[in-house]
Design a protein around this motif. Structure first.
Motif, mmCIF file in Angstrom:
data_model
loop_
_atom_site.group_PDB
_atom_site.id
_atom_site.type_symbol
_atom_site.label_atom_id
_atom_site.label_comp_id
_atom_site.label_asym_id
_atom_site.label_seq_id
_atom_site.Cartn_x
_atom_site.Cartn_y
_atom_site.Cartn_z
ATOM 1 N N HIS A 1 41.585 42.272 44.929
ATOM 2 C CA HIS A 1 41.300 41.648 43.645
ATOM 3 C C HIS A 1 39.909 42.065 43.138
ATOM 4 N N GLU A 2 38.915 42.060 44.021
ATOM 5 C CA GLU A 2 37.562 42.476 43.639
ATOM 6 C C GLU A 2 37.545 43.933 43.191
ATOM 7 N N MET A 3 38.263 44.797 43.905
ATOM 8 C CA MET A 3 38.305 46.215 43.540
ATOM 9 C C MET A 3 38.974 46.409 42.179
ATOM 10 N N LEU A 4 40.028 45.672 41.914
ATOM 11 C CA LEU A 4 40.699 45.766 40.615
ATOM 12 C C LEU A 4 39.749 45.349 39.489
ATOM 13 N N ASN A 5 38.976 44.289 39.721
ATOM 14 C CA ASN A 5 37.997 43.860 38.713
ATOM 15 C C ASN A 5 36.939 44.934 38.488
ATOM 16 N N LEU A 6 36.468 45.532 39.577
ATOM 17 C CA LEU A 6 35.483 46.601 39.448
ATOM 18 C C LEU A 6 36.068 47.790 38.686
ATOM 19 N N MET A 7 37.326 48.128 38.970
ATOM 20 C CA MET A 7 37.977 49.247 38.278
ATOM 21 C C MET A 7 38.097 48.975 36.782
ATOM 22 N N LEU A 8 38.416 47.749 36.429
ATOM 23 C CA LEU A 8 38.482 47.389 35.005
ATOM 24 C C LEU A 8 37.117 47.590 34.347
ATOM 25 N N GLY A 9 36.071 47.237 35.062
ATOM 26 C CA GLY A 9 34.728 47.434 34.538
ATOM 27 C C GLY A 9 34.403 48.908 34.341
ATOM 28 N N VAL A 10 34.818 49.735 35.289
ATOM 29 C CA VAL A 10 34.573 51.180 35.194
ATOM 30 C C VAL A 10 35.282 51.755 33.980
ATOM 31 N N ILE A 11 36.507 51.335 33.765
ATOM 32 C CA ILE A 11 37.260 51.828 32.615
ATOM 33 C C ILE A 11 36.520 51.476 31.322
ATOM 34 N N GLU B 1 44.266 49.879 31.798
ATOM 35 C CA GLU B 1 44.019 48.428 31.795
ATOM 36 C C GLU B 1 45.311 47.656 32.020
ATOM 37 N N VAL B 2 46.364 48.036 31.318
ATOM 38 C CA VAL B 2 47.656 47.362 31.483
ATOM 39 C C VAL B 2 48.124 47.484 32.932
ATOM 40 N N TYR B 3 48.019 48.670 33.489
ATOM 41 C CA TYR B 3 48.430 48.903 34.872
ATOM 42 C C TYR B 3 47.611 48.054 35.842
ATOM 43 N N LEU B 4 46.285 48.043 35.673
ATOM 44 C CA LEU B 4 45.424 47.279 36.572
ATOM 45 C C LEU B 4 45.678 45.779 36.450
ATOM 46 N N VAL B 5 45.926 45.301 35.247
ATOM 47 C CA VAL B 5 46.224 43.876 35.058
ATOM 48 C C VAL B 5 47.538 43.527 35.760
ATOM 49 N N LYS B 6 48.532 44.407 35.657
ATOM 50 C CA LYS B 6 49.800 44.165 36.364
ATOM 51 C C LYS B 6 49.578 44.109 37.872
ATOM 52 N N LEU B 7 48.745 45.012 38.376
ATOM 53 C CA LEU B 7 48.430 44.985 39.807
ATOM 54 C C LEU B 7 47.709 43.693 40.185
ATOM 55 N N ALA B 8 46.788 43.268 39.327
ATOM 56 C CA ALA B 8 46.010 42.058 39.606
ATOM 57 C C ALA B 8 46.883 40.804 39.604
ATOM 58 N N GLN B 9 47.993 40.845 38.887
ATOM 59 C CA GLN B 9 48.868 39.676 38.790
ATOM 60 C C GLN B 9 49.768 39.508 40.011
ATOM 61 N N LYS B 10 49.794 40.494 40.880
ATOM 62 C CA LYS B 10 50.615 40.370 42.091
ATOM 63 C C LYS B 10 50.053 39.261 42.976
ATOM 64 N N LYS B 11 50.934 38.487 43.516
ATOM 65 C CA LYS B 11 50.549 37.316 44.308
ATOM 66 C C LYS B 11 49.984 37.689 45.677
ATOM 67 N N ASN B 12 50.378 38.849 46.203
ATOM 68 C CA ASN B 12 49.992 39.188 47.568
ATOM 69 C C ASN B 12 48.706 40.018 47.664
ATOM 70 N N ASN B 13 47.917 40.089 46.592
ATOM 71 C CA ASN B 13 46.645 40.817 46.637
ATOM 72 C C ASN B 13 45.652 40.071 47.519
ATOM 73 N N THR B 14 44.947 40.830 48.325
ATOM 74 C CA THR B 14 43.871 40.229 49.101
ATOM 75 C C THR B 14 42.673 40.015 48.177
ATOM 76 N N ARG B 15 41.723 39.250 48.653
ATOM 77 C CA ARG B 15 40.503 39.032 47.866
ATOM 78 C C ARG B 15 39.803 40.368 47.619
ATOM 79 N N GLN B 16 39.781 41.203 48.626
ATOM 80 C CA GLN B 16 39.150 42.521 48.528
ATOM 81 C C GLN B 16 39.844 43.382 47.460
#
Length: 186
Positions: free
Chosen positions: A50-60, A33-48
């Motif tokens: 960002h959506e995948m990171l949210n889905l991954m958090l849900g899977v966890i 979760e900490v790792y995925l949140v850090k990835l999600a906080q990056k400014k250069n994430n595409t919308r896609q």
């Protein structure tokens, strides 16, 4: 698997194994979760992304909840043993069949995740609906057995709690299947 093994043959050592696994899963979950949140906080994430990171958090979260349900099933099995509660042979057979159906979903979700196989993941959805339907049928069958005196009165809520927990596992597996379907698109 170990939690259902406890239902068949309750053993405190199995419960201890499950509790150890639960602790490990909680630790890993927090790190991911900490790792995925850090990835999600990056400014250069595409919308896609960002959506995948949210889905991954849900899977966890779903994996952790499956772990919680495994603990609950094992604790119910220990309670069954400690209180000398016995299921009828019919109830045992139904629960075994229910477990086999659930085990197939676990196998399919695991394989779909490993291979990022959206087609296999799609097969999980009707299987989860079948589990939900089976849970209702087994519940009705058990209540019927109780009313006819075939099953021990103390087994009533216990049987229903176990199959209900197993059905909740299937719901979380369906959510993981949804993640695989979405991930396979990218």
């Amino acid at each position: 698997r170990i939690s259902f093994q406890c239902v068949r043959q309750p053993d405190e050592r199995d419960l201890e194994k499950i509790l150890e696994q639960e602790d490990q899963i909680l630790g890993i979950e927090k790190e991911i979760e900490v790792y995925l949140v850090k990835l999600a906080q990056k400014k250069n994430n595409t919308r896609q992304q960002h959506e995948m990171l949210n889905l991954m958090l849900g899977v966890i979260g779903d994996i952790e909840r499956i772990s919680d349900l495994s603990v609950a099933i094992a604790e119910l099995a220990i309670y069954k043993r400690e209180n000398s509660i016995v299921f009828s042979s019919q109830a045992e057979r139904e629960m075994e069949e229910f477990h086999e159906q659930l085990s197939q979903i676990v196998k399919d979700v695991t394989e779909a995740l490993e291979k990022r196989d959206g087609v296999l993941a799609n097969s999980i959805f009707p299987a989860e609906i079948k589990i939900k339907t089976m849970e209702k049928i087994l519940r009705d069958n058990h209540i019927d057995r109780l009313s006819k005196g075939i099953c021990h009165p103390g087994s009533g809520v216990l049987f229903i709690d176990i199959i209900n927990s197993m059905e909740h596992v299937a719901q979380h597996l369906r959510k993981i299947g949804y993640f695989v379907v979405e991930a396979a698109k990218h």
